[in-house]
Scaffold this motif. Sequence first.
Motif, PDB file in Angstrom:
ATOM      1  N   TRP A 173     -15.849  47.648  -1.219  1.00  0.00           N
ATOM      2  CA  TRP A 173     -17.128  47.217  -1.773  1.00  0.00           C
ATOM      3  C   TRP A 173     -16.928  46.154  -2.850  1.00  0.00           C
ATOM      4  O   TRP A 173     -17.574  45.106  -2.830  1.00  0.00           O
ATOM      5  CB  TRP A 173     -17.872  48.435  -2.337  1.00  0.00           C
ATOM      6  CG  TRP A 173     -19.083  48.047  -3.116  1.00  0.00           C
ATOM      7  CD1 TRP A 173     -20.295  47.677  -2.619  1.00  0.00           C
ATOM      8  CD2 TRP A 173     -19.175  47.952  -4.542  1.00  0.00           C
ATOM      9  NE1 TRP A 173     -21.143  47.367  -3.651  1.00  0.00           N
ATOM     10  CE2 TRP A 173     -20.484  47.529  -4.844  1.00  0.00           C
ATOM     11  CE3 TRP A 173     -18.288  48.189  -5.581  1.00  0.00           C
ATOM     12  CZ2 TRP A 173     -20.915  47.330  -6.143  1.00  0.00           C
ATOM     13  CZ3 TRP A 173     -18.719  48.000  -6.870  1.00  0.00           C
ATOM     14  CH2 TRP A 173     -20.018  47.577  -7.142  1.00  0.00           C
ATOM     15  N   ALA A 174     -16.041  46.404  -3.802  1.00  0.00           N
ATOM     16  CA  ALA A 174     -15.869  45.507  -4.942  1.00  0.00           C
ATOM     17  C   ALA A 174     -15.226  44.173  -4.552  1.00  0.00           C
ATOM     18  O   ALA A 174     -15.590  43.136  -5.112  1.00  0.00           O
ATOM     19  CB  ALA A 174     -15.035  46.186  -6.025  1.00  0.00           C
ATOM     20  N   MET A 175     -14.302  44.170  -3.608  1.00  0.00           N
ATOM     21  CA  MET A 175     -13.665  42.916  -3.185  1.00  0.00           C
ATOM     22  C   MET A 175     -14.697  41.989  -2.564  1.00  0.00           C
ATOM     23  O   MET A 175     -14.734  40.799  -2.854  1.00  0.00           O
ATOM     24  CB  MET A 175     -12.548  43.177  -2.166  1.00  0.00           C
ATOM     25  CG  MET A 175     -11.373  43.911  -2.696  1.00  0.00           C
ATOM     26  SD  MET A 175     -10.461  42.971  -3.913  1.00  0.00           S
ATOM     27  CE  MET A 175      -9.281  44.192  -4.381  1.00  0.00           C
ATOM     28  N   ARG A 176     -15.529  42.533  -1.703  1.00  0.00           N
ATOM     29  CA  ARG A 176     -16.546  41.706  -1.039  1.00  0.00           C
ATOM     30  C   ARG A 176     -17.654  41.284  -2.003  1.00  0.00           C
ATOM     31  O   ARG A 176     -18.205  40.206  -1.887  1.00  0.00           O
ATOM     32  CB  ARG A 176     -17.135  42.456   0.147  1.00  0.00           C
ATOM     33  CG  ARG A 176     -16.130  42.644   1.268  1.00  0.00           C
ATOM     34  CD  ARG A 176     -16.646  43.516   2.386  1.00  0.00           C
ATOM     35  NE  ARG A 176     -17.971  43.206   2.836  1.00  0.00           N
ATOM     36  CZ  ARG A 176     -18.271  42.370   3.832  1.00  0.00           C
ATOM     37  NH1 ARG A 176     -17.313  41.770   4.470  1.00  0.00           N
ATOM     38  NH2 ARG A 176     -19.517  42.164   4.184  1.00  0.00           N
ATOM     39  N   LYS A 177     -17.956  42.130  -2.947  1.00  0.00           N
ATOM     40  CA  LYS A 177     -19.063  41.854  -3.876  1.00  0.00           C
ATOM     41  C   LYS A 177     -18.658  40.906  -5.000  1.00  0.00           C
ATOM     42  O   LYS A 177     -19.401  39.985  -5.328  1.00  0.00           O
ATOM     43  CB  LYS A 177     -19.553  43.191  -4.460  1.00  0.00           C
ATOM     44  CG  LYS A 177     -20.663  43.072  -5.455  1.00  0.00           C
ATOM     45  CD  LYS A 177     -21.977  42.972  -4.787  1.00  0.00           C
ATOM     46  CE  LYS A 177     -23.076  43.019  -5.826  1.00  0.00           C
ATOM     47  NZ  LYS A 177     -24.337  42.612  -5.303  1.00  0.00           N
TER      48      LYS A 177
END
Length: 175
Positions: free
Chosen positions: A150-154
């Motif tokens: 989630w955090a890498m893409r966001k």
Amino acid sequence: MFLVQVVVARVPKRMLSVFVRNAELLKFLTVGAIAFVTTTVLFFGLKWTVLHGKPLTANILATLIATVLSYVLNREWAFTDRGGRQGRHEAALFFLVAAVGMVITQLPLAVSSYVFQLRVPHVSLLVENIADFLSATVIGTLLATAFRWWAMRKFVFPHPVAMVERAEPVRSKER
């Protein structure tokens, strides 16, 4: 490229479209698998040798080394179509996300080791190692992987369109 062609030729046509649609996720999970093996080998190698009796320290060091490897592989392979940030800014965000992921990974191990006392002499060496493997390597990794995806893409490797939209100021319509 030959290996890719061989693999693609063996995948059923119905599944191939699913793989293509989810290529980024599959690459991310492949990088994660490489980091998982690296972390596991280093964790137990350190824990059984130079850091005997210090499972959290061994796991933190193993995770740090695997995180550097993960950054390089994610940047150069898994998220090649994303980005748009300056290298230093992107790396800083990556390592911030990785640090939060590392804390998430350590929590089950800390609970297993220090709350449930699954350490020698309270339990056998075999039970200690199984508990360490399940808590740090399986449960911690699964929780941290979901957060990192989630955090890498966001934040770290946002879609290029999102980066352009954020960079452009909002314009009022001209009459």
